[in-house]
Design an enzyme around this catalytic site. Sequence first.
Site, PDB file in Angstrom:
ATOM      1  N   CYS A  61       0.844  -1.201   0.000  1.00  0.00           N
ATOM      2  CA  CYS A  61       0.000   0.000   0.000  1.00  0.00           C
ATOM      3  C   CYS A  61       0.875   1.245   0.000  1.00  0.00           C
ATOM      4  CB  CYS A  61      -0.914  -0.010   1.224  1.00  0.00           C
ATOM      5  SG  CYS A  61      -1.790   1.549   1.438  1.00  0.00           S
ATOM      6  N   CYS A  64       0.648   3.667   3.236  1.00  0.00           N
ATOM      7  CA  CYS A  64       1.093   3.300   4.574  1.00  0.00           C
ATOM      8  C   CYS A  64       2.426   3.991   4.854  1.00  0.00           C
ATOM      9  CB  CYS A  64       1.220   1.777   4.688  1.00  0.00           C
ATOM     10  SG  CYS A  64      -0.350   0.953   5.056  1.00  0.00           S
ATOM     11  N   HIS A 122      -3.892   1.675   8.149  1.00  0.00           N
ATOM     12  CA  HIS A 122      -4.461   1.123   6.922  1.00  0.00           C
ATOM     13  C   HIS A 122      -5.924   0.691   7.091  1.00  0.00           C
ATOM     14  CE1 HIS A 122      -3.936  -0.778   2.933  1.00  0.00           C
ATOM     15  NE2 HIS A 122      -4.759  -1.705   3.389  1.00  0.00           N
ATOM     16  N   ASN A 162     -14.464   7.977  -2.512  1.00  0.00           N
ATOM     17  CA  ASN A 162     -15.099   6.768  -3.019  1.00  0.00           C
ATOM     18  C   ASN A 162     -14.752   5.672  -2.027  1.00  0.00           C
ATOM     19  OD1 ASN A 162     -15.848   8.109  -5.387  1.00  0.00           O
ATOM     20  ND2 ASN A 162     -13.944   7.546  -6.416  1.00  0.00           N
ATOM     21  N   HIS A 173      -6.578   1.841   1.807  1.00  0.00           N
ATOM     22  CA  HIS A 173      -6.153   2.747   2.879  1.00  0.00           C
ATOM     23  C   HIS A 173      -7.148   3.926   2.918  1.00  0.00           C
ATOM     24  CE1 HIS A 173      -2.584   3.899   5.410  1.00  0.00           C
ATOM     25  NE2 HIS A 173      -3.359   4.962   5.490  1.00  0.00           N
ATOM     26  N   HIS A 175      -8.796   7.061   2.483  1.00  0.00           N
ATOM     27  CA  HIS A 175      -8.390   8.290   1.801  1.00  0.00           C
ATOM     28  C   HIS A 175      -9.509   8.832   0.944  1.00  0.00           C
ATOM     29  CE1 HIS A 175      -7.942   5.496  -1.568  1.00  0.00           C
ATOM     30  NE2 HIS A 175      -7.881   6.554  -2.375  1.00  0.00           N
ATOM     31  N   GLN A 177     -10.140  12.218  -2.195  1.00  0.00           N
ATOM     32  CA  GLN A 177      -9.456  12.987  -3.230  1.00  0.00           C
ATOM     33  C   GLN A 177     -10.008  14.404  -3.226  1.00  0.00           C
ATOM     34  OE1 GLN A 177      -8.953  10.784  -7.019  1.00  0.00           O
ATOM     35  NE2 GLN A 177     -10.259   9.239  -6.088  1.00  0.00           N
TER      36      GLN A 177
HETATM   37 ZN   LIG Z   1      -2.089   1.435   3.757  1.00  0.00          ZN
END
Ligand SMILES: [Zn+2]
Length: 339
Positions: A61, A64, A122, A162, A173, A175, A177
């Site tokens: 990932c 991370c 994560h 999303n 992970h 997140h 945008q």
């Molecule tokens: Zn991650």
Amino acid sequence: MPDGRQLHLYGAYVGEPSFAVEAGHHEHAFSHRRWHPVRREWVVYSAHRQTRTYKPPTNDCPFCPMAEDGELPVKDFSIAVFDNKFSSLQKDAPRPSPIPGLDLPVESAAGNCEVIVYSSDHRATMGSLPQARRELLVRVWGDRIREAMNLASVQVVMPFENRGEEAGVTLHHPHGQIYAFSYMPPIIGAMAESFREGYDLAKLAALPPYVIADTASAAALVPPFARFPYETWIVPKAFHPNPGTLSATEVSDVASLLARVANTYDTFFGRVCPYVMVVYAAPRGMEKFFPFHIQFQPLLRAPNKLKFIAGVELGAGSFLVDILPETAAQNLRNVEVRP
Ligand SMILES: [Zn+2]
């Protein structure tokens, strides 16, 4: 970053960023947009995005901390924002040449795309983040919108998330945008017209049958005209053009409602609920009437039933919903959210 992109760390972090990659400008293949003369909207073409990272295993990932070839070479961090490596819109996008033989408006895809990582953990989710972190997230949205607006070409900034593979997520992970557009996308344009004509969003927060969770300064509600079966909006009761102007109390209320909505979905559907969450803020010049608010569009209509956007929705732009917003609101209001 050594490749010319920007990284912003908000809140506490451990260690100084040390990038292993060689310095140098990262490869730029510019996007452009073309006018769709039949639908009367812009379409952005980014041929370079096809090769982007697609669902790597967890140990790969890139979000991370200290991941090999990752984006965040610090030992730990709170919230990190950086320019998307596979940006659809670019700060320095040049004017494209016309398409030979076609009388079609073609423009640069100027703007910017950032990634905003909510946590170094994560496995964290919007709902599981500590309240203080979610409050920081709301603040960071405000700060990123303010900074993106410094770019003269930017007309509107849209943070979004999303969630879930059904929503096309390739990296799990936690997140979101942030897209900064140099043109007005059609949905935000239609909203702007409505708000310019005086549509009062805050009045929805005062309609008990639709409210699923209430706080002193903001409410989570199912809009009486929801297009998705369990669509939920977070609406501040006082007008704010963007999250940057919220008071500390308002930030706290919006942050707690973000958790409430996300956790309500997971509890109600009994699974990780895929959704699209959009943070709407006033486009340039519309700061007096376009209200900041957040919309969640969950992609489920039942635990194992996806809400598909198909023929009628795609072909005619007309949404068909099989549950009344009043009923959806009641169902979500009755959910006992796990602490
Ligand atoms: Zn991650």
